[in-house]
Design an enzyme around this catalytic site. Structure first.
Site, PDB file in Angstrom:
ATOM      1  N   GLY A 190      40.433  34.425  43.735  1.00  0.00           N
ATOM      2  CA  GLY A 190      39.868  33.891  42.513  1.00  0.00           C
ATOM      3  C   GLY A 190      39.966  34.734  41.334  1.00  0.00           C
ATOM      4  O   GLY A 190      40.238  35.946  41.640  1.00  0.00           O
ATOM      5  N   HIS A 217      41.588  40.191  47.984  1.00  0.00           N
ATOM      6  CA  HIS A 217      42.209  40.175  46.668  1.00  0.00           C
ATOM      7  C   HIS A 217      41.408  41.088  45.774  1.00  0.00           C
ATOM      8  O   HIS A 217      40.474  41.208  45.435  1.00  0.00           O
ATOM      9  CB  HIS A 217      42.150  38.800  46.081  1.00  0.00           C
ATOM     10  CG  HIS A 217      43.141  37.795  46.363  1.00  0.00           C
ATOM     11  ND1 HIS A 217      43.306  37.310  47.548  1.00  0.00           N
ATOM     12  CD2 HIS A 217      44.397  37.271  45.817  1.00  0.00           C
ATOM     13  CE1 HIS A 217      44.143  36.401  47.706  1.00  0.00           C
ATOM     14  NE2 HIS A 217      44.874  36.288  46.646  1.00  0.00           N
ATOM     15  N   GLU A 220      44.160  43.864  41.486  1.00  0.00           N
ATOM     16  CA  GLU A 220      45.256  43.061  40.698  1.00  0.00           C
ATOM     17  C   GLU A 220      44.823  42.925  39.117  1.00  0.00           C
ATOM     18  O   GLU A 220      45.475  43.575  38.171  1.00  0.00           O
ATOM     19  CB  GLU A 220      45.363  41.561  41.087  1.00  0.00           C
ATOM     20  CG  GLU A 220      46.485  40.567  40.652  1.00  0.00           C
ATOM     21  CD  GLU A 220      46.390  39.211  41.369  1.00  0.00           C
ATOM     22  OE1 GLU A 220      47.345  38.457  41.058  1.00  0.00           O
ATOM     23  OE2 GLU A 220      45.400  38.685  41.964  1.00  0.00           O
TER      24      GLU A 220
END
Length: 386
Positions: A190, A217, A220
């Site tokens: 997310g 994640h 990024e």
């Protein structure tokens, strides 16, 4: 240190067919970002969902790709509202899971870890455990179909918690409950901005205390602090994307390279970087294929691998991802094999199973392609008979 002199030799000239035939491993592929456009249309019709931007599969696929080309992670993520909306039943989840495996196998993928967030597909009456079981059953069905078509593939599940929500401990416990039934690890995903990994420290502490596999994640949309929290506070074994680790690497004009402490930590501990080149361009994490840090990371021998991220949303496949790298950096079979072995080494499987896949599937596959290439020497270059 200086950059190693291992620039690929130009002119290897891999064909698209050779790239497709090469055994590949994908560790970062989202189930809800990889549906077939025609399946989205079918499922929307069955569910009475009338908000699709197009009902022609070809036009719908083009819409997803155009919407993703925004340069913004937040805008990129908005496309998932449509795919998640049609995944509200066990039948729908089973179907897309089986089709995902078939599509990856047809693209030459021999091992895949496919991730999804159970909390994103609730609302149709399914409990989280029913979601997991429907998807796992779909993956097994997809493996059977692929094997019947002569394309053996093995698939593991990664359960994902949404980093802006508060269900990460629940999803972590779900991952532990099913880790002997197809689930190989845990992830958070997310929007990174405002949702740092340490916000979910309780879930990660719980997983680490039970020896679970973790990918996060990070690196990024947000830089080094996101990566630092992911690996040093939350115990990530791999980083989803992680391309911003390049912010901690300095390359002088004379080629001398200096790694910061965090970059050194990531490299020294062989923390895998699940790089997704096309997605990174679409979300603004990289400016172009030529400007992508993957070549720098490869030459510095980080544990970097190539992935799709979202096949529908990014309009990509593993073959296309490697094709871009072949065209941009002149990669050949040696580089493709290196990336693939990296991925297999970092898969969330027991050591002996990873080793077996490398020795029995990956390396023989590339050896066969090299032999095939040797047999395609143009007639003009073959010495005349004495």
């Amino acid at each position: 240190m200086h950059l190693s002199d291992n620039t690929p030799l130009p002119g290897d000239g891999l064909t698209q067919d050779e790239i497709q035939q090469a055994p590949k491993v994908v560790l970062h592929d989202h189930l809800d970002g990889g549906l077939r456009p025609a399946t989205v249309v079918d499922l929307a019709r069955e569910a009475g969902y009338d908000r699709l931007p197009a009902t022609d599969p070809q036009k719908l696929g083009a819409w997803f790709r155009d919407a993703a080309d925004s340069g913004s992670l937040e805008r990129y993520l908005e496309t998932f509202a449509h795919t998640c909306a049609v995944l509200r039943t066990g039948e729908a989840l089973h179907r897309v899971a089986a089709e995902a495996v078939e599509d990856l196998a047809a693209d030459g993928v021999v091992y895949a870890e496919i991730r999804y967030a159970p909390e994103q597909v609730l609302g149709g009456g399914l409990a989280p455990r029913q979601v997991v079981e429907a998807v796992n059953d779909g993956f097994r069905e997809g493996e059977r179909r692929a094997a019947a078509a002569g394309r053996a593939i093995r698939v593991g599940t990664l359960l994902t918690a949404m980093r802006h929500a508060d269900r990460s401990r629940e999803i972590a416990e779900l991952a532990l409950a099913y880790r002997d039934a197809g689930v190989v690890g845990f992830d958070i995903a997310g929007a990174e901005v405002g949702n740092p990994p340490e916000r979910h420290a309780d879930a990660f502490d719980h997983l680490r205390s039970d020896g679970a596999h973790i990918t996060i994640h990070a690196g990024e949309a947000v830089g080094l602090d996101s990566i630092r929290q992911a690996v040093q506070r939350c115990g990530a074994h791999r980083l989803g994307h992680g391309v911003r680790i390049a912010d901690d690497i300095t390359v002088a004009a004379d080629g001398r390279v200096t790694l910061g402490r965090l970059a050194s930590y990531v490299r020294d501990h062989r923390i895998a970087l699940e790089v997704c080149p096309t997605s990174n361009l679409q979300t603004g994490a990289a400016s172009s294929y030529a400007g992508h840090p993957i070549e720098l990371l490869r030459r510095l021998r980080f544990r970097v691998c190539v992935n799709t991220d979202n096949r529908l949303v990014s309009g990509t496949t593993m073959t296309r991802e490697f094709q871009h790298l072949v065209d941009t950096f002149g990669y050949g079979l040696d580089e493709m094999e290196w990336f693939t072995v990296n991925a297999m080494k970092s898969a969330f499987l027991p050591f002996d199973e990873r080793t077996a896949l490398i020795q029995q599937v990956v390396r023989p596959g590339y050896a066969q392609l090299r032999t095939h290439r040797l047999g395609r020497v143009p007639a003009a270059r073959v010495p005349a008979a004495a």
